[in-house]
Design an enzyme around this catalytic site. Structure first.
Site, PDB file in Angstrom:
ATOM      1  N   TYR B 101       0.833  -1.205   0.000  1.00 31.97           N
ATOM      2  CA  TYR B 101       0.000   0.000   0.000  1.00 31.97           C
ATOM      3  C   TYR B 101       0.866   1.253   0.000  1.00 31.97           C
ATOM      4  O   TYR B 101       1.910   1.283   0.677  1.00 31.97           O
ATOM      5  CB  TYR B 101      -0.875   0.035   1.252  1.00 31.97           C
ATOM      6  CG  TYR B 101      -2.073  -0.873   1.214  1.00 31.97           C
ATOM      7  CD1 TYR B 101      -3.277  -0.457   0.663  1.00 31.97           C
ATOM      8  CD2 TYR B 101      -2.003  -2.161   1.726  1.00 31.97           C
ATOM      9  CE1 TYR B 101      -4.385  -1.297   0.629  1.00 31.97           C
ATOM     10  CE2 TYR B 101      -3.107  -3.011   1.703  1.00 31.97           C
ATOM     11  CZ  TYR B 101      -4.284  -2.564   1.159  1.00 31.97           C
ATOM     12  OH  TYR B 101      -5.381  -3.407   1.126  1.00 31.97           O
ATOM     13  N   TYR B 140      -0.754  -9.853   0.339  1.00 31.04           N
ATOM     14  CA  TYR B 140       0.273  -9.291   1.224  1.00 31.04           C
ATOM     15  C   TYR B 140       0.235  -9.969   2.594  1.00 31.04           C
ATOM     16  O   TYR B 140      -0.800 -10.449   3.036  1.00 31.04           O
ATOM     17  CB  TYR B 140       0.141  -7.777   1.333  1.00 31.04           C
ATOM     18  CG  TYR B 140      -1.170  -7.246   1.880  1.00 31.04           C
ATOM     19  CD1 TYR B 140      -1.390  -7.136   3.247  1.00 31.04           C
ATOM     20  CD2 TYR B 140      -2.178  -6.819   1.009  1.00 31.04           C
ATOM     21  CE1 TYR B 140      -2.577  -6.626   3.737  1.00 31.04           C
ATOM     22  CE2 TYR B 140      -3.377  -6.318   1.495  1.00 31.04           C
ATOM     23  CZ  TYR B 140      -3.569  -6.225   2.849  1.00 31.04           C
ATOM     24  OH  TYR B 140      -4.758  -5.725   3.330  1.00 31.04           O
ATOM     25  N   ARG B 150      -3.129 -11.925   3.415  1.00 33.95           N
ATOM     26  CA  ARG B 150      -4.461 -11.552   2.940  1.00 33.95           C
ATOM     27  C   ARG B 150      -4.642 -11.992   1.495  1.00 33.95           C
ATOM     28  O   ARG B 150      -3.768 -11.760   0.656  1.00 33.95           O
ATOM     29  CB  ARG B 150      -4.649 -10.025   2.985  1.00 33.95           C
ATOM     30  CG  ARG B 150      -4.664  -9.340   4.339  1.00 33.95           C
ATOM     31  CD  ARG B 150      -5.789  -9.751   5.296  1.00 33.95           C
ATOM     32  NE  ARG B 150      -7.066 -10.170   4.744  1.00 33.95           N
ATOM     33  CZ  ARG B 150      -8.022  -9.363   4.298  1.00 33.95           C
ATOM     34  NH1 ARG B 150      -7.890  -8.061   4.358  1.00 33.95           N
ATOM     35  NH2 ARG B 150      -9.160  -9.837   3.826  1.00 33.95           N
ATOM     36  N   HIS B 153      -7.419  -8.377  -2.715  1.00 35.81           N
ATOM     37  CA  HIS B 153      -8.720  -7.735  -2.495  1.00 35.81           C
ATOM     38  C   HIS B 153      -8.655  -6.251  -2.809  1.00 35.81           C
ATOM     39  O   HIS B 153      -7.583  -5.649  -2.811  1.00 35.81           O
ATOM     40  CB  HIS B 153      -9.189  -7.937  -1.044  1.00 35.81           C
ATOM     41  CG  HIS B 153      -8.255  -7.320  -0.047  1.00 35.81           C
ATOM     42  ND1 HIS B 153      -7.143  -7.977   0.440  1.00 35.81           N
ATOM     43  CD2 HIS B 153      -8.237  -6.091   0.535  1.00 35.81           C
ATOM     44  CE1 HIS B 153      -6.494  -7.191   1.278  1.00 35.81           C
ATOM     45  NE2 HIS B 153      -7.134  -6.030   1.351  1.00 35.81           N
ATOM     46  N   HIS B 155     -10.658  -2.727  -1.441  1.00 31.44           N
ATOM     47  CA  HIS B 155     -11.565  -2.169  -0.433  1.00 31.44           C
ATOM     48  C   HIS B 155     -12.612  -1.283  -1.120  1.00 31.44           C
ATOM     49  O   HIS B 155     -12.253  -0.484  -1.992  1.00 31.44           O
ATOM     50  CB  HIS B 155     -10.790  -1.329   0.572  1.00 31.44           C
ATOM     51  CG  HIS B 155      -9.818  -2.121   1.401  1.00 31.44           C
ATOM     52  ND1 HIS B 155     -10.132  -2.610   2.654  1.00 31.44           N
ATOM     53  CD2 HIS B 155      -8.548  -2.528   1.163  1.00 31.44           C
ATOM     54  CE1 HIS B 155      -9.091  -3.267   3.145  1.00 31.44           C
ATOM     55  NE2 HIS B 155      -8.110  -3.228   2.263  1.00 31.44           N
TER      56      HIS B 155
HETATM   57 FE   LIG Z   1      -6.255  -4.452   2.478  1.00 31.61          FE
END
Ligand SMILES: [Fe+3]
Lengths: 189, 233
Positions: B101, B140, B150, B153, B155
């Site tokens: 991110y 990640y 995870r 995905h 959000h």
């Molecule tokens: Fe996330």
């Protein structure tokens, strides 16, 4: 009638909401300096009393005359122009703030009058679904005493929903505690 | 006055200890039932002022193109009766193709991409349709448990037209082998409801020689047939 579709379930906002969700004017339901503007601020705290630095606090409320600029209000949509919506990401100390106008009282569909209030959604890492609460005002004791929603809340816990005047005129404070022992009252809406 | 249906057993329980961040954050006391009044059946109608042109294309905002698998993501925002939710704000954020991110808190040692910030927004059209162009996010690691990862995905944040319809969720990709070990995905009690968070590869959306297309519809709470006064007299 179409077949009912299955609803989309919630997931946590996660720790990286700051990439997409904060707006520069998010906390300003009205621009700072607007006549009559108030500031509501506080902290979001976890069960250990530690600040929650990655929460998003959103507010929705009536205009000062009790109207909503929304076609689903059965009284008719109020005048456009008041956004009614605030969005504040918490800072590293867990603080949020909203600059707005005081909402008006509202007729309650079940009879009676709702005291001036804001509806609040809190999203955070560790919350798999938003939690919903309300903000009332401590300087409206009579309206609060007659409020049909506060009446459903354990009197010992009502204070968690009531913002208190702080310091200068127009400043209100209310902390949001996600867990015991002073846990904020959350609503199932 | 019409309110909105109350889904039972749909959303993950706030108290989901396998997702460790819930431990100090999930409220311990049961919520108080709130009847839906005017504040709950109305909501912010955020419009075009929140979106600028280009916000729906996450691949053209920088001097170069981001690395990764380019994708088109589109679908409709509906209520449970199948009625489209038009003119509604949709906001997304995501990791880059490496699973990183663009956020100071993310210390995953995967490369940042100077051509990708990972945020997008758009308004649904009169048919409730949204459309983004982006790149497929990477999986990640996170620290929930040993060797936790995870699934890929994106959000999503949705407003609908009422406070009651507000929803934040995550969209996943078909057949992700990481589903089985993800406590966030599996926090949804009903396996069928989990599957509703998975998009579908759609060759009608896919553009030849350019980008894969995925479709994903979002269904928000619909009006309930009950009338407040009759329910509570
Ligand atoms: Fe996330």
């Amino acid at each position: 009638m179409t077949a009912q579709r299955g609803l989309t379930p919630s997931q946590t906002i996660g720790p990286f909401l700051a990439i997409g969700l904060p707006w520069p004017d998010g906390p300003e339901v009205v621009p700072a300096g607007t006549a009559g503007a108030i500031t509501i601020s506080g902290r979001v705290l976890d069960g250990a009393g530690e600040p929650v630095p990655d929460a998003l606090v959103e507010t929705w409320q009536a205009a000062p005359d009790g109207s909503f600029a929304h076609p689903d209000d059965p009284r008719g949509a109020g005048p456009a122009g008041f956004r009614g919506f605030g969005r504040s990401a918490t800072d590293s100390a867990g603080r949020y703030h909203i600059i707005t106008l005081r909402p008006g009282a509202l007729p309650w569909p079940g009879g009676g009058t709702e005291a001036p209030h804001l509806d609040v959604s809190v999203f955070a890492r560790g919350l798999l679904h938003r939690v919903v609460t309300r903000i009332y005002f401590a300087d409206e004791p009579q309206a609060n005493a007659a409020d049909p929603v506060l009446a459903t809340v354990d009197p010992a816990r009502r204070g968690t929903l009531i913002a208190t005047p702080a310091g200068e005129t127009g400043q209100f404070r209310l902390d949001i505690r996600l867990q015991n022992p002073q846990e904020t009252v959350f609503f199932d809406v | 006055m019409t309110g909105y249906e109350r889904p039972e057993g749909l959303h993950p329980p706030l108290d989901s200890p396998e997702y460790r961040s819930t431990l100090l954050r999930a409220p311990k006391r049961p919520p108080v039932r709130l009847e839906q009044g005017l504040t709950e059946i109305t909501g912010p109608l955020l419009g075009a002022e929140r979106v600028t042109s280009g916000d729906a294309d996450l691949t053209t905002r920088h001097p170069g193109e981001p690395l990764g698998e380019r994708m088109i993501l589109t679908g409709r925002v509906l209520d449970s009766g199948g009625r489209p939710v038009p003119d509604a704000l949709v906001e997304i954020w995501q990791a880059n193709a490496s699973g990183r991110y663009a956020h100071r808190v993310d210390d995953h040692p995967a490369p940042l991409d100077p051509n990708f910030d990972g945020a997008g927004r758009c308004l649904t059209d009169s048919d409730g349709r949204y459309r983004f162009v982006t790149i497929k996010p990477g999986a990640y690691p996170w620290r929930n448990h040993l060797n936790a990862w995870r699934p890929q995905h994106i959000h999503f944040s949705l407003f609908g037209r009422a406070f009651t319809q507000r929803l934040i969720t995550q969209m996943y990709f078909p057949g992700d082998p990481l589903f089985a070990q993800d406590p966030i995905f599996n926090s949804i009690p009903d396996p069928k409801a989990r599957e509703r968070l998975i998009c579908r590869l759609d060759m009608d959306i896919t553009q030849p020689d350019w980008a894969l297309g995925y479709s994903w519809d979002i269904v928000l709470r619909g009006p309930a047939a009950t009338v407040f006064e009759q329910e509570h007299r």
